[in-house]
Design a protein around this motif. Structure first.
Motif, PDB file in Angstrom:
ATOM      1  N   VAL A 140      51.295  46.887  46.140  1.00 31.44           N
ATOM      2  CA  VAL A 140      52.064  45.811  45.519  1.00 31.44           C
ATOM      3  C   VAL A 140      51.171  44.981  44.607  1.00 31.44           C
ATOM      4  CG1 VAL A 140      53.215  43.617  45.981  1.00 31.44           C
ATOM      5  CG2 VAL A 140      53.851  45.649  47.256  1.00 31.44           C
ATOM      6  N   SER A 141      50.010  44.573  45.106  1.00 30.21           N
ATOM      7  CA  SER A 141      49.122  43.736  44.306  1.00 30.21           C
ATOM      8  C   SER A 141      48.638  44.471  43.065  1.00 30.21           C
ATOM      9  CB  SER A 141      47.939  43.283  45.161  1.00 30.21           C
ATOM     10  OG  SER A 141      47.203  44.405  45.628  1.00 30.21           O
ATOM     11  N   ALA A 142      48.435  45.808  43.181  1.00 28.58           N
ATOM     12  CA  ALA A 142      48.032  46.586  42.005  1.00 28.58           C
ATOM     13  C   ALA A 142      49.129  46.583  40.954  1.00 28.58           C
ATOM     14  CB  ALA A 142      47.686  48.014  42.438  1.00 28.58           C
ATOM     15  N   GLN A 143      50.379  46.733  41.404  1.00 27.53           N
ATOM     16  CA  GLN A 143      51.501  46.691  40.465  1.00 27.53           C
ATOM     17  C   GLN A 143      51.569  45.347  39.744  1.00 27.53           C
ATOM     18  OE1 GLN A 143      55.388  47.925  41.704  1.00 27.53           O
ATOM     19  NE2 GLN A 143      54.598  49.442  43.165  1.00 27.53           N
ATOM     20  N   ILE A 144      51.408  44.285  40.514  1.00 26.05           N
ATOM     21  CA  ILE A 144      51.495  42.954  39.930  1.00 26.05           C
ATOM     22  C   ILE A 144      50.394  42.739  38.900  1.00 26.05           C
ATOM     23  CG2 ILE A 144      51.333  40.492  40.436  1.00 26.05           C
ATOM     24  CD1 ILE A 144      53.950  41.838  41.269  1.00 26.05           C
ATOM     25  N   PHE A 145      49.198  43.217  39.231  1.00 24.35           N
ATOM     26  CA  PHE A 145      48.055  43.019  38.330  1.00 24.35           C
ATOM     27  C   PHE A 145      48.301  43.741  37.002  1.00 24.35           C
ATOM     28  CE2 PHE A 145      43.774  44.053  36.767  1.00 24.35           C
ATOM     29  CZ  PHE A 145      43.247  42.772  36.707  1.00 24.35           C
ATOM     30  N   HIS A 146      48.768  44.996  37.078  1.00 26.90           N
ATOM     31  CA  HIS A 146      49.027  45.744  35.845  1.00 26.90           C
ATOM     32  C   HIS A 146      50.203  45.155  35.076  1.00 26.90           C
ATOM     33  CE1 HIS A 146      45.988  48.731  36.596  1.00 26.90           C
ATOM     34  NE2 HIS A 146      46.502  49.034  37.790  1.00 26.90           N
ATOM     35  N   LEU A 147      51.228  44.649  35.813  1.00 31.98           N
ATOM     36  CA  LEU A 147      52.365  44.032  35.148  1.00 31.98           C
ATOM     37  C   LEU A 147      51.919  42.793  34.385  1.00 31.98           C
ATOM     38  CD1 LEU A 147      55.396  43.872  34.630  1.00 31.98           C
ATOM     39  CD2 LEU A 147      55.652  42.666  36.793  1.00 31.98           C
TER      40      LEU A 147
ATOM     41  N   PHE B  89      46.981  38.544  52.190  1.00 33.60           N
ATOM     42  CA  PHE B  89      46.036  39.612  52.503  1.00 33.60           C
ATOM     43  C   PHE B  89      45.027  39.851  51.374  1.00 33.60           C
ATOM     44  CE2 PHE B  89      49.683  41.195  55.237  1.00 33.60           C
ATOM     45  CZ  PHE B  89      49.118  40.720  56.404  1.00 33.60           C
ATOM     46  N   PHE B  90      45.466  39.651  50.127  1.00 35.05           N
ATOM     47  CA  PHE B  90      44.608  39.902  48.968  1.00 35.05           C
ATOM     48  C   PHE B  90      44.661  38.711  48.022  1.00 35.05           C
ATOM     49  CE2 PHE B  90      46.486  43.876  50.449  1.00 35.05           C
ATOM     50  CZ  PHE B  90      45.350  44.590  50.799  1.00 35.05           C
ATOM     51  N   PRO B  91      44.172  37.561  48.463  1.00 38.98           N
ATOM     52  CA  PRO B  91      44.302  36.347  47.645  1.00 38.98           C
ATOM     53  C   PRO B  91      43.574  36.434  46.308  1.00 38.98           C
ATOM     54  CG  PRO B  91      42.830  35.995  49.525  1.00 38.98           C
ATOM     55  CD  PRO B  91      43.487  37.303  49.730  1.00 38.98           C
ATOM     56  N   GLU B  92      42.386  37.063  46.254  1.00 37.46           N
ATOM     57  CA  GLU B  92      41.650  37.107  44.993  1.00 37.46           C
ATOM     58  C   GLU B  92      42.401  37.907  43.937  1.00 37.46           C
ATOM     59  OE1 GLU B  92      37.742  38.541  45.720  1.00 37.46           O
ATOM     60  OE2 GLU B  92      37.153  36.825  46.964  1.00 37.46           O
ATOM     61  N   ARG B  93      42.924  39.071  44.360  1.00 35.58           N
ATOM     62  CA  ARG B  93      43.636  39.910  43.402  1.00 35.58           C
ATOM     63  C   ARG B  93      44.937  39.252  42.958  1.00 35.58           C
ATOM     64  NH1 ARG B  93      44.528  46.106  44.919  1.00 35.58           N
ATOM     65  NH2 ARG B  93      42.265  45.919  44.991  1.00 35.58           N
ATOM     66  N   MET B  94      45.649  38.642  43.891  1.00 38.80           N
ATOM     67  CA  MET B  94      46.919  38.016  43.541  1.00 38.80           C
ATOM     68  C   MET B  94      46.704  36.785  42.651  1.00 38.80           C
ATOM     69  SD  MET B  94      49.377  39.811  44.727  1.00 38.80           S
ATOM     70  CE  MET B  94      50.740  38.652  44.576  1.00 38.80           C
TER      71      MET B  94
ATOM     72  N   ALA C  27      46.812  34.128  37.335  1.00 39.30           N
ATOM     73  CA  ALA C  27      46.094  33.537  36.207  1.00 39.30           C
ATOM     74  C   ALA C  27      46.386  34.301  34.921  1.00 39.30           C
ATOM     75  CB  ALA C  27      44.598  33.530  36.506  1.00 39.30           C
ATOM     76  N   THR C  28      46.456  35.629  35.018  1.00 40.85           N
ATOM     77  CA  THR C  28      46.783  36.441  33.847  1.00 40.85           C
ATOM     78  C   THR C  28      48.179  36.123  33.342  1.00 40.85           C
ATOM     79  OG1 THR C  28      45.366  38.206  34.696  1.00 40.85           O
ATOM     80  CG2 THR C  28      46.930  38.806  32.979  1.00 40.85           C
ATOM     81  N   ALA C  29      49.131  35.932  34.292  1.00 39.13           N
ATOM     82  CA  ALA C  29      50.495  35.587  33.893  1.00 39.13           C
ATOM     83  C   ALA C  29      50.541  34.236  33.204  1.00 39.13           C
ATOM     84  CB  ALA C  29      51.405  35.581  35.121  1.00 39.13           C
ATOM     85  N   LEU C  30      49.724  33.301  33.667  1.00 35.44           N
ATOM     86  CA  LEU C  30      49.694  31.967  33.061  1.00 35.44           C
ATOM     87  C   LEU C  30      49.169  32.031  31.634  1.00 35.44           C
ATOM     88  CD1 LEU C  30      50.075  28.925  33.372  1.00 35.44           C
ATOM     89  CD2 LEU C  30      47.756  28.800  34.294  1.00 35.44           C
TER      90      LEU C  30
END
Length: 654
Positions: free
Chosen positions: A25-32, A82-87, A92-95
């Motif tokens: 999930v976090s990987a998807q969010i990061f790429h999105l 579970f993955f606060p740094e990645r999320m 931050a990228t979305a902002l």
């Protein structure tokens, strides 16, 4: 989420599956987020990973009937834990891509990432009626800027849900301190077993829209029955409604919603315990009804009396009583390994009112305190003392325990009054035989024996109570009415209920000094104070009816007692001032045997018209005067002490 996170269960299949889900999930969010920053927003839609169905997230989705959007919100909030740094990097990228977003999970960002702009579910997802809030799945925190709109408030997963997703089946943090696991190992009597069958049959017709209302004077017996009833199909929890009512409004709301969630996720039964004292100015009825409506699965309510609840559930009222004296006697005999023919065993089953589990515990303590070859009589005697001592712990600071060393020989009374006292002792000692074997038990009433001692101060009222306690091997507790009676509405009844509940376990006699201050005549109701004063008297009348022991009331003014109360008294004993012959005996007993009293003329002293209490006071002063002067006790010293007592009483000294 700082204090809510528990250590990961690394050896758990649940944990490993959950990690795989959140990782993807976090990987998807990061790429999105990267695609958004590059201007490719129209082609990216969030998708659940293939491993989603292998975790408790899917169980959560199905049991609570969550929409795809709601399940996605919970998943992203779990990924943040579970993955606060990645999320946080994705946020931050979305902002950077869109200034209207936030650097944390917020409704606006969650809607964008989950691709749910126009669905009906999205409109109410973060509102009070939505599943996310209704089942306490998420919490919306406060932004640093108080003027920020609700859509930009931080969203996080709740503590209890995070523990569930980690595979922990313990109690949610929102319920800790007000709830605990309800065991199903308690022993039940025959009558309680019959109630269990009746209640189970009622719930078997549909536990979702049915419930059981257990009521009675003994919470331990109700909990035992509820444990067997609610644990039949799984685990169960015991929730203290009074303890929850004392918490803040936010904590109450969170606990109610958590109860609804846990009942659906774990198929837990719940016992709503409304036997406690409600906070001042509140009632437990409303909160109990709210919890009852929100709970899922099997539900039971326990209270001192049936509660007027308005609910869609069909509640079956059942009165739960303690094991009968015969059942207690049989269980004592089995637990102690003795014959039921032991004389003291009948009194043990009659005087104490205990659950079967409590009897088993006390019997084990009694046997461990004796050698293995102890006689049956010694075992029963030890069990009596063990049960009596256990009740002292229950009484605690509710009343003052009076040391009882006086015997029948210390009591100087006319023959008729002495016979009445011995008859009172006989009633207590032989209740079981009369009520059970001869069938004279009063239907619907307790085995209370209430006696009234009236007469002037110092005539032997308290001493008589001490003699009864010593003869019956019971503890005597003096009720301090000054600390029991409260000016606040309802507090007097609350204080008295604690005393009676503890005393009902047995092993003690209650002594109400100056009882007319509480048991006095009910007056005409002119204002609210009169009405509540009468309520106090009515409550006392009711509790004395169901009390299992001996209650002794003393008063200087019998005429001030309420007529309705007098009808409930089995014995009335009027103490009068002692006559010369009785006073002479009192004078002789007042001085210790080790003291030489040959120089005292007891016949002359008996002509002084004083009570037994005054005689003891004079004797004490005379002994101190003789010791301080280094003289032998003489008639002159006793006469001087008597004159001091006369002055204290305001009498003329001739």
């Amino acid at each position: 989420m700082t204090d809510a996170v528990v250590p990961f269960m690394t050896d758990s299949l649940v944990y490993s599956s959950l990690v795989a889900v959140c990782d993807e999930v976090s990987a998807q969010i990061f790429h999105l987020s990267l695609e958004e920053s590059a201007g490719q927003t129209e082609s990216s839609v969030f998708a659940f990973p293939d491993t989603f169905g292998q975790t408790r997230l899917e169980d959560l989705r199905q049991q609570l009937n969550l929409s795809d959007f709601e399940a996605g919100v919970v998943t992203l909030c779990a990924a943040m834990e579970f993955f606060p740094e990645r999320m946080l990097a994705a946020c931050a990228t979305a902002l950077q891509a869109e200034s209207s977003y936030s650097a944390f999970l917020a409704p606006t960002l969650l809607r964008r990432w989950l691709g749910a702009y126009t669905t009906t579910t999205d409109v109410t997802a973060f509102q009070a009626e939505g599943n996310l809030t209704r089942f306490h799945l998420i919490e919306c925190g406060q932004s640093a800027n108080s003027s920020v709109v609700e859509a930009l408030m931080p969203v996080r997963i709740t503590a209890g849900l995070l523990i569930y997703l980690q595979g922990d089946d313990g109690l949610p943090s929102e319920l800790r301190g007000v709830a605990q696991a309800l065991p199903a190992s308690a022993l039940l009597s025959g009558s309680q077993q019959a109630l269990l069958v009746q209640a189970a049959k009622h719930l078997s017709r549909g536990a979702a829209d049915r419930g059981v209302m257990l009521y009675g004077q003994h919470a331990e017996d109700m909990r035992a029955l509820a444990g067997h009833l609610l644990s039949a199909s799984g685990s169960a929890v015991h929730l203290d409604v009074a303890a929850l009512a004392a918490r803040s409004a936010e904590e109450v709301t969170a606990a109610v919603r958590t109860l609804g969630r846990e009942g659906r996720l774990r198929a837990q039964g719940v016992l709503l315990d409304a036997t406690g004292d409600a906070p001042e100015g509140q009632s437990l009825d409303g909160l109990t009804q709210q919890l009852l409506n929100e709970a899922a699965g099997s539900v039971a309510v326990m209270a001192a009396a049936p509660m007027p609840l308005s609910t869609s559930r069909a509640l079956l009222p059942l009165e739960v009583t303690s094991p009968s004296p015969a059942e207690q006697r049989a269980h004592w005999a089995a637990a102690l390994g003795v014959s039921e023919e032991q004389p003291l065993l009948a009194q043990l089953g009659d005087q104490f009112r205990l659950s079967l589990d409590r009897i088993a515990t006390l019997a084990r303590e009694a046997r461990l305190a004796l050698p293995g070859n102890a006689s049956h009589a010694s075992r029963v005697e030890r069990a009596w003392e063990t049960a009596r001592t256990a009740n002292r712990r229950l009484m605690g600071g509710l009343a003052e325990r009076v040391a009882t060393r006086a015997t029948w020989d210390d009591l100087i009374l006319p023959v008729s009054e002495g016979n009445v006292l011995r008859q009172i002792a006989a009633h207590v000692r032989h209740r079981s035989q009369v009520y059970e074997q001869l069938g004279l038990a009063r239907p619907g009433r307790g085995r209370a024996i209430t006696v009234l001692f009236s007469g002037p101060s110092g005539t032997g009222k308290t001493l008589s109570a001490e003699v009864l306690a010593q003869d019956l091997q019971l503890d005597l507790y003096r009720i301090d009415l000054s600390s029991t009676v409260s000016k606040y509405i309802g507090e007097t009844e609350k204080n008295l209920r604690k005393i009676f509940d503890a005393a009902d376990q047995g092993g003690c006699i209650l002594l109400f000094d100056e009882a007319d201050s509480v048991f006095g005549k009910r007056g005409e109701v002119r204002d609210s104070n009169d009405r509540y004063a009468n309520i106090q008297v009515n409550y006392l009348l009711q509790r004395l009816e169901t009390f299992n022991g001996l209650a002794v009331l003393t008063t200087n003014l019998e005429s001030s007692m309420d007529v309705a109360f007098m009808r409930r008294i089995q014995f009335v004993l009027n103490f009068r001032a002692p006559q010369p012959a009785e006073r002479e005996r009192l004078w002789r007993l007042a001085f210790p045997p080790a003291l030489d009293s040959t120089g005292v003329d007891f016949r002359a002293l008996s002509q002084a018209d004083v009570s037994g209490g005054n005689i003891r006071s004079v004797a004490m002063n005379a002994v101190f005067m003789a010791v301080s002067r280094g003289e032998s006790l003489s008639q002159e010293i006793v006469t001087e002490a008597l004159h001091l007592e006369y002055r204290k009483l305001g009498r003329l000294v001739l």
